[in-house]
Design a protein around this motif. Structure first.
Motif, PDB file in Angstrom:
ATOM      1  N   UNK A 205      -3.528  -2.576  -6.991  1.00 12.86           N
ATOM      2  CA  UNK A 205      -4.697  -2.780  -6.132  1.00 12.86           C
ATOM      3  C   UNK A 205      -5.929  -3.155  -6.947  1.00 12.86           C
ATOM      4  N   UNK A 206      -5.991  -2.615  -8.190  1.00 13.53           N
ATOM      5  CA  UNK A 206      -7.132  -2.946  -9.053  1.00 13.53           C
ATOM      6  C   UNK A 206      -7.139  -4.425  -9.387  1.00 13.53           C
ATOM      7  N   UNK A 207      -5.945  -5.010  -9.549  1.00 14.60           N
ATOM      8  CA  UNK A 207      -5.833  -6.409  -9.954  1.00 14.60           C
ATOM      9  C   UNK A 207      -5.979  -7.365  -8.782  1.00 14.60           C
ATOM     10  N   UNK A 208      -5.926  -6.890  -7.619  1.00 16.10           N
ATOM     11  CA  UNK A 208      -6.063  -7.745  -6.430  1.00 16.10           C
ATOM     12  C   UNK A 208      -7.290  -7.342  -5.633  1.00 16.10           C
ATOM     13  N   UNK A 209      -7.632  -8.126  -4.698  1.00 15.57           N
ATOM     14  CA  UNK A 209      -8.799  -7.861  -3.875  1.00 15.57           C
ATOM     15  C   UNK A 209      -8.417  -7.105  -2.606  1.00 15.57           C
ATOM     16  N   UNK A 210      -9.393  -6.984  -1.714  1.00 15.32           N
ATOM     17  CA  UNK A 210      -9.268  -6.098  -0.579  1.00 15.32           C
ATOM     18  C   UNK A 210      -8.070  -6.428   0.312  1.00 15.32           C
ATOM     19  N   UNK A 211      -7.783  -7.671   0.537  1.00 10.35           N
ATOM     20  CA  UNK A 211      -6.683  -8.041   1.437  1.00 10.35           C
ATOM     21  C   UNK A 211      -5.327  -7.589   0.877  1.00 10.35           C
ATOM     22  N   UNK A 212      -5.127  -7.785  -0.435  1.00 13.27           N
ATOM     23  CA  UNK A 212      -3.878  -7.351  -1.066  1.00 13.27           C
ATOM     24  C   UNK A 212      -3.770  -5.836  -1.025  1.00 13.27           C
ATOM     25  N   UNK A 213      -4.883  -5.124  -1.227  1.00 10.50           N
ATOM     26  CA  UNK A 213      -4.876  -3.663  -1.205  1.00 10.50           C
ATOM     27  C   UNK A 213      -4.408  -3.137   0.152  1.00 10.50           C
ATOM     28  N   UNK A 214      -4.895  -3.752   1.213  1.00  8.05           N
ATOM     29  CA  UNK A 214      -4.489  -3.310   2.549  1.00  8.05           C
ATOM     30  C   UNK A 214      -2.976  -3.442   2.734  1.00  8.05           C
ATOM     31  N   UNK A 215      -2.441  -4.551   2.309  1.00  2.15           N
ATOM     32  CA  UNK A 215      -1.017  -4.816   2.480  1.00  2.15           C
ATOM     33  C   UNK A 215      -0.167  -3.833   1.667  1.00  2.15           C
ATOM     34  N   UNK A 216      -0.518  -3.660   0.398  1.00  2.00           N
ATOM     35  CA  UNK A 216       0.275  -2.797  -0.470  1.00  2.00           C
ATOM     36  C   UNK A 216       0.187  -1.323  -0.068  1.00  2.00           C
ATOM     37  N   UNK A 217      -1.007  -0.869   0.282  1.00  2.00           N
ATOM     38  CA  UNK A 217      -1.172   0.528   0.660  1.00  2.00           C
ATOM     39  C   UNK A 217      -0.414   0.845   1.941  1.00  2.00           C
ATOM     40  N   UNK A 218      -0.425  -0.077   2.863  1.00  2.00           N
ATOM     41  CA  UNK A 218       0.324   0.115   4.098  1.00  2.00           C
ATOM     42  C   UNK A 218       1.820   0.219   3.819  1.00  2.00           C
ATOM     43  N   UNK A 219       2.306  -0.609   2.903  1.00  2.00           N
ATOM     44  CA  UNK A 219       3.739  -0.611   2.586  1.00  2.00           C
ATOM     45  C   UNK A 219       4.159   0.679   1.876  1.00  2.00           C
ATOM     46  N   UNK A 220       3.370   1.114   0.887  1.00  2.00           N
ATOM     47  CA  UNK A 220       3.765   2.304   0.146  1.00  2.00           C
ATOM     48  C   UNK A 220       3.653   3.563   0.999  1.00  2.00           C
ATOM     49  N   UNK A 221       2.677   3.586   1.904  1.00  3.81           N
ATOM     50  CA  UNK A 221       2.549   4.737   2.802  1.00  3.81           C
ATOM     51  C   UNK A 221       3.781   4.877   3.678  1.00  3.81           C
ATOM     52  N   UNK A 222       4.292   3.741   4.154  1.00  6.97           N
ATOM     53  CA  UNK A 222       5.492   3.775   4.989  1.00  6.97           C
ATOM     54  C   UNK A 222       6.707   4.215   4.180  1.00  6.97           C
ATOM     55  N   UNK A 223       6.811   3.699   2.943  1.00  5.23           N
ATOM     56  CA  UNK A 223       7.962   4.044   2.089  1.00  5.23           C
ATOM     57  C   UNK A 223       7.999   5.526   1.776  1.00  5.23           C
ATOM     58  N   UNK A 224       6.852   6.073   1.362  1.00  2.00           N
ATOM     59  CA  UNK A 224       6.794   7.490   1.015  1.00  2.00           C
ATOM     60  C   UNK A 224       7.013   8.366   2.231  1.00  2.00           C
ATOM     61  N   UNK A 225       6.462   7.929   3.356  1.00  2.00           N
ATOM     62  CA  UNK A 225       6.612   8.719   4.573  1.00  2.00           C
ATOM     63  C   UNK A 225       8.041   8.791   5.063  1.00  2.00           C
TER      64      UNK A 225
END
Length: 600
Positions: free
Chosen positions: A366-386
């Motif tokens: 997320x640090x290497x990407x901007x806000x749009x990429x952060x939204x996508x990645x965080x949503x994906x990892x939250x689903x995976x962990x959940x």
């Protein structure tokens, strides 16, 4: 009871007429029994745990409430075989109930404070010959039918009058050694009806049955009980080992969660103010899963501890019954103790697919990407962990209610595609590199030069050997990486606490208890740990070596990578610190860029 005792003592076949001393002893017992018989309010029913109401006695001598024993036996009518809930004596057909004790005033009922799971195993008894305060009995005589303390049992050892008497350890329930129908001592065992009998029982009730002595039957049943005890002890060892492993893995989970949180915090502090809201979400996700893991583990740990305590208690009961000298007591308790224990708790394993490290990895991306990429990645990892469970429950004894997810693979990966599922991105740590090594390709390649490089002093730098560690800590779960090499080199893992200074075994990869390594050269391979080397059989020479680390599974393995994955060596060890990939560089080493689910 007094009349019953007198009948026993005066019987012509009892042998007491030939032993006047024994007769006097027994007469004293009768008088003491009459004076010390318990009052009704001191008795209770072991079925309802209340004082006896409308009490009745069954053939074995135990007393119950009339309604309680009727309801209890009604459920066995279809079998035609009835037993005593307390001593487990069996009867067929259904015995007639005899009124024995007066009813107890309901206002004086008392519930026992604490009942043992097997109340028939032992009942504390007191010496029948003590005057005033009675001492605890240590022996009982099967001829006198009396309890003796350490003082009053001495005549049985010293006088020839008592030499034919049979002394056994005091186990209580001495009245159960007498046949309720013939008032004779129980000396035989009917295998046809599975019950203890007297000599007179063989004439009518058990005529033509398979009869043997109590001693012989005890020998046969003891063999079964010894097997049961062995099973209990084996289960105790297994559960204790599982308990230790579970506690260790829970500590690993907590440590992993704390490190993931710390790494995520550090990454987020380096980000711009605009992404602070994503930091809070990652933090919340880590804490929620850590608390969930700890909460689930507390229940499993408590249940395993309870099962171990229960098994230890069962083992103590088995040891007590196996050591008793009283054959009748042994046989009467055998049915209740010979049944192997059933598992109470499923086996708990840490799911290798669950990883807190994925969250900190996402934070770095997320640090290497901007806000749009952060939204996508965080949503994906939250689903995976959940959706990924932290713990996996393995069924025991065919428990079909516990189903292991089909997607979980507990075996070590076999194909390269399997290994690549656990691939991790590593980079060399400039603070650890030896003075003759040069880093390039974004700290992905290291080459040894003849000239000394001017690196600043650092406590993490190796100054005695041409070695380098990677920056990324590896802990908690599964990891895989590959490296290409030229010239002699070593590859392995090490704790951060490995020494960095001096040219000695404490700082050489694989020569101490803080590191494990594979030495590779044109002449072959050898495995090293704590100054112990093991030459390995000839294996396929490969310029690329793969390392598979299963932290929770206590495994680090080395493979030659080509068309097929060929195992070179595997270490089995329980790790207790985060590990770091380490390399001894002879010429050059390059970290390979791997992608998950790659095919080549």
């Amino acid at each position: 009871m007094a009349a019953h005792d007198r009948a026993c003592f005066s019987g012509s076949g009892s042998g007491f007429a030939e032993e006047p001393v024994a007769g006097l002893v027994l007469l004293s017992i009768v008088n003491m029994a009459e004076s010390s018989f318990p009052s009704p309010e001191d008795l209770y029913c072991s079925l309802c745990m209340e004082a006896l109401r409308d009490p009745v006695t069954i053939p074995c001598g135990d007393a119950y409430c009339l309604e309680c024993i009727k309801v209890y036996w009604d459920q066995f009518d279809h079998m035609g075989l009835y037993n005593c809930p307390q001593c487990r004596a069996t009867f067929t057909p259904r015995p007639a109930l005899r009124r024995s004790l007066p009813d107890v005033d309901p206002e004086r009922r008392r519930r026992p404070a604490d009942l043992a799971p097997f109340p028939h195993m032992h009942r504390e008894s007191f010496c029948d010959f003590c005057v005033g305060r009675r001492n605890k009995a240590v022996k009982s005589c099967l001829v006198c039918l009396a309890y003796y303390c350490e003082t009053h049992v001495k005549p049985h050892y010293e006088s020839t009058t008592f030499k034919r008497h049979k002394l056994v350890d005091e186990t209580g329930h001495l009245d159960r050694k007498i046949c309720p129908q013939h008032e004779k001592g129980l000396e035989l065992f009917c295998r046809s009806d599975q019950m203890c009998i007297c000599v007179l029982c063989t004439v009518r009730e058990h005529r033509s049955h398979n009869i043997t002595s109590a001693e012989e039957e005890r020998i046969e049943k003891q063999k079964v009980l010894v097997v049961t005890q062995s099973q209990v002890q084996h289960i105790i060892q297994e559960r204790t080992k599982e308990l230790q492993e579970l506690k260790h893995n829970v500590d690993v989970l907590k440590s992993s969660a704390q490190r993931a949180q710390a790494e995520s915090d550090k990454t987020f502090h380096e980000m711009l103010q605009a992404v602070e809201r994503w930091k809070a979400e990652i933090h919340q996700l880590i804490m929620a899963n850590m608390q969930s893991a700890a909460s689930q583990a507390e229940g499993y740990v408590e249940r395993l501890e309870q099962e171990v305590l229960e098994l230890q208690r069962r083992d103590a009961e088995l040891r007590q019954i196996l050591e008793t000298e009283d054959h009748i007591h042994f046989l009467q308790n055998f049915p209740a103790l010979c049944v192997p224990p059933e598992a109470m708790v499923p086996k708990v394993l840490i799911n290798p697919q669950f990883s807190f490290g994925e969250m900190s990895k996402t934070a770095a991306e997320m640090k290497e990407h901007l806000d749009n990429i952060c939204k996508k990645e965080l949503s994906q990892i939250s689903k995976t962990v959940g959706e990924t469970p932290i713990y996996i429950l393995l069924p025991r004894n065919g428990d079909k209610q516990l189903k292991v997810p089909s997607t979980v693979d507990f075996q070590e990966p076999k194909t390269r595609t399997d290994f690549l599922r656990y691939s991790c991105q590593l980079s060399f740590d400039p603070n650890t590199v030896y003075k003759e090594l040069v880093l390039s390709n974004g700290n992905q390649k290291v080459v040894r030069k003849k000239t000394v490089q001017f690196y600043p002093d650092h406590p993490d730098r190796f100054d005695g050997f041409s070695q380098v560690l990677c920056r990324q800590p590896l802990h908690g779960f599964r990891f895989y990486w590959e490296a290409e090499w030229s010239g002699e080199f070593s590859i392995g893992v090490a704790y951060r606490s490995i020494s960095r200074k001096g040219k000695n075994a404490h700082s050489l990869l694989g020569y101490n208890d803080k590191s494990w390594s594979l030495l590779c050269s044109d002449s072959g391979y050898s495995a090293w740990h704590n100054r112990v080397d093991r030459d390995l059989p000839d294996a396929h020479r490969a310029s690329r070596i793969g390392v598979y680390l299963d932290y929770a599974g206590s495994t680090v393995a080395f493979y030659s990578v080509s068309d097929a994955m060929v195992l070179i060596h595997r270490f089995k060890v329980q790790f207790n610190e985060p590990l770091y990939a380490g390399f001894g560089v002879g010429s050059s080493v390059t970290l390979c860029q791997l992608k998950q689910n790659a095919t080549s």
